[in-house]
Scaffold this active site. Structure first.
Site, short mmCIF file in Angstrom:
data_model
loop_
_atom_site.label_atom_id
_atom_site.label_comp_id
_atom_site.label_asym_id
_atom_site.label_seq_id
_atom_site.Cartn_x
_atom_site.Cartn_y
_atom_site.Cartn_z
CG HIS A 179 40.87 18.87 40.78
ND1 HIS A 179 40.35 17.88 39.97
CD2 HIS A 179 41.16 19.90 39.94
CE1 HIS A 179 40.31 18.29 38.72
NE2 HIS A 179 40.82 19.53 38.66
CB SER A 215 37.60 23.16 37.40
OG SER A 215 38.53 24.03 36.79
CD GLN A 270 42.64 18.74 27.20
OE1 GLN A 270 43.12 19.86 27.26
NE2 GLN A 270 42.54 17.97 28.26
CG HIS A 291 43.93 16.47 38.22
ND1 HIS A 291 43.77 17.63 38.95
CD2 HIS A 291 44.05 16.87 36.93
CE1 HIS A 291 43.82 18.67 38.14
NE2 HIS A 291 43.99 18.25 36.91
CG MET A 318 47.86 22.12 32.57
SD MET A 318 47.68 23.68 31.72
CE MET A 318 46.11 24.23 32.37
P1 AMP Z 1 44.17 19.99 33.69
O1 AMP Z 1 45.13 19.82 34.82
O2 AMP Z 1 43.05 20.92 33.98
O3 AMP Z 1 44.85 20.23 32.36
O4 AMP Z 1 43.46 18.57 33.53
C1 AMP Z 1 44.20 17.39 33.38
C2 AMP Z 1 43.26 16.27 33.05
O5 AMP Z 1 42.30 16.12 34.09
C3 AMP Z 1 42.45 16.52 31.76
O6 AMP Z 1 42.37 15.30 31.02
C4 AMP Z 1 41.11 16.94 32.28
O7 AMP Z 1 40.05 16.65 31.40
C5 AMP Z 1 41.00 16.09 33.54
N1 AMP Z 1 40.02 16.67 34.46
C6 AMP Z 1 39.96 17.95 34.91
N2 AMP Z 1 38.87 18.12 35.71
C7 AMP Z 1 38.23 16.93 35.73
C8 AMP Z 1 37.03 16.46 36.36
N3 AMP Z 1 36.29 17.25 37.11
N4 AMP Z 1 36.68 15.17 36.16
C9 AMP Z 1 37.44 14.34 35.39
N5 AMP Z 1 38.57 14.72 34.78
C10 AMP Z 1 38.96 15.99 34.94
#
Ligand code: AMP
Length: 289
Positions: free
Chosen positions: A37, A188, A156, A40, A33
């Site tokens: 960071h 996050s 998820q 990602h 999304m």
């Molecule tokens: P999001 O942009 O929050 O929807 O996350 C996109 C992807 O990045 C998802 O598969 C999350 O699980 C992964 N993700 C988010 N934060 C972390 C983290 N700290 N370590 C590893 N993967 C992450």
């Protein structure tokens, strides 16, 4: 010089991916999304390690946010995201508008039963239906060989794996470890919402999980006792509001009473108005006699 394509339409993605496939490349996909960071980036690196062509999507998916959640204020910075992706060696960034992704009123949904009833599913009705639907759409658009998800969102990852298995989708799901700040806080996009004071208290989530791991290593197997110990640590913050602290089976996500073998310890806590989640997998190994 690193070259990265960027696409805003489904048609562009289909053409670029088709060309990569014709060139014999394995297609890796990292759905996000945005507000990218280190977490990602770790997924992107894993994708680059296994695939010759890597696609990252950036889409704040409206259908996975409930009323009153943070859809409107979710951090968006496409320019910064593009630069991170380019630097990391991504081949194609797909940043569609909501109207590109949902061209008509959406009346077709993909939903996974059972695994979505506990943990975040209990507190965010409709959330996982939005996640599985958008991932199914993105998988149909990108048609990757492998998609990469983070263990940070453990429920998820499990739900997506199950959707892919149940619907015979022709791709593999790889789950990568949670990336943490030096003090233990899981990285996050939502950490951006935290004030300096809240950021200090946010470390209690990973501290509670670390305490749980320590207690299990010392022989504590009662989930009630473990949850109580974690609750006590989180309650050290006056800003913390616990949504759930749960210990569940790693396959069914059903609550368990006693640790036997592997278990998922997961929690969701609001620090001020920011909802944070974290988890660890623990395992109890009985000492041999
Ligand atoms: P999001 O942009 O929050 O929807 O996350 C996109 C992807 O990045 C998802 O598969 C999350 O699980 C992964 N993700 C988010 N934060 C972390 C983290 N700290 N370590 C590893 N993967 C992450």
């Amino acid at each position: 010089m690193l070259y990265m394509e960027s696409a805003t339409t489904i048609e562009q993605v289909r053409q670029s991916v088709a060309a990569a496939r014709t060139a014999g490349k394995r297609i890796g996909f990292v759905p996000t999304m945005g507000a990218l960071h280190a977490g990602h980036v770790s997924l992107i690196e894993a994708a680059i390690g296994r695939c010759g062509y890597v696609v990252v999507s950036i889409f704040v998916n409206p259908t996975q946010f409930g009323p009153g959640e943070d859809f409107d204020k979710y951090p968006r910075d496409l320019e910064a995201d593009m630069s991170i992706c380019k630097q990391a060696g991504v081949d194609l960034i797909f940043a569609p508008s909501a109207s590109e992704m949902y061209q008509k009123e959406n009346i077709t949904w993909v939903s996974v039963d059972k695994l979505t009833l506990n943990l975040c599913g209990k507190f965010r009705p409709g959330h996982f239906r939005g996640v599985t639907t958008v991932c199914a759409k993105l998988f149909n658009i990108v048609q990757p060989d492998i998609a990469f998800f983070g263990q940070k969102d453990a429920q998820q990852a499990l739900v997506i794996k199950r959707m892919v298995a149940d619907l015979n989708m022709p791709l593999q799901i790889v789950v990568c470890p949670t990336v943490r700040e030096p003090d233990g806080l899981a990285v996050s996009s939502r950490n951006k919402y935290l004030s300096a004071e809240e950021r200090k208290d946010a470390v209690l989530l990973s501290a509670a999980l670390a305490e749980c791991e320590k207690l299990v290593a010392a022989g504590q197997r009662s989930c009630e006792a473990l949850i109580e110990a974690m609750r006590k640590i989180i309650s050290e913050s006056s800003k913390a509001q616990i949504e759930y602290i749960s210990i569940v089976d790693t396959e069914t996500l059903a609550d368990i009473d006693v640790i036997e073998g592997r278990a998922l310890v997961a929690l969701a806590v609001k620090i001020g108005s920011t909802r944070l989640i974290d988890n660890v997998i623990i395992s109890y190994q009985p000492r041999s006699a």
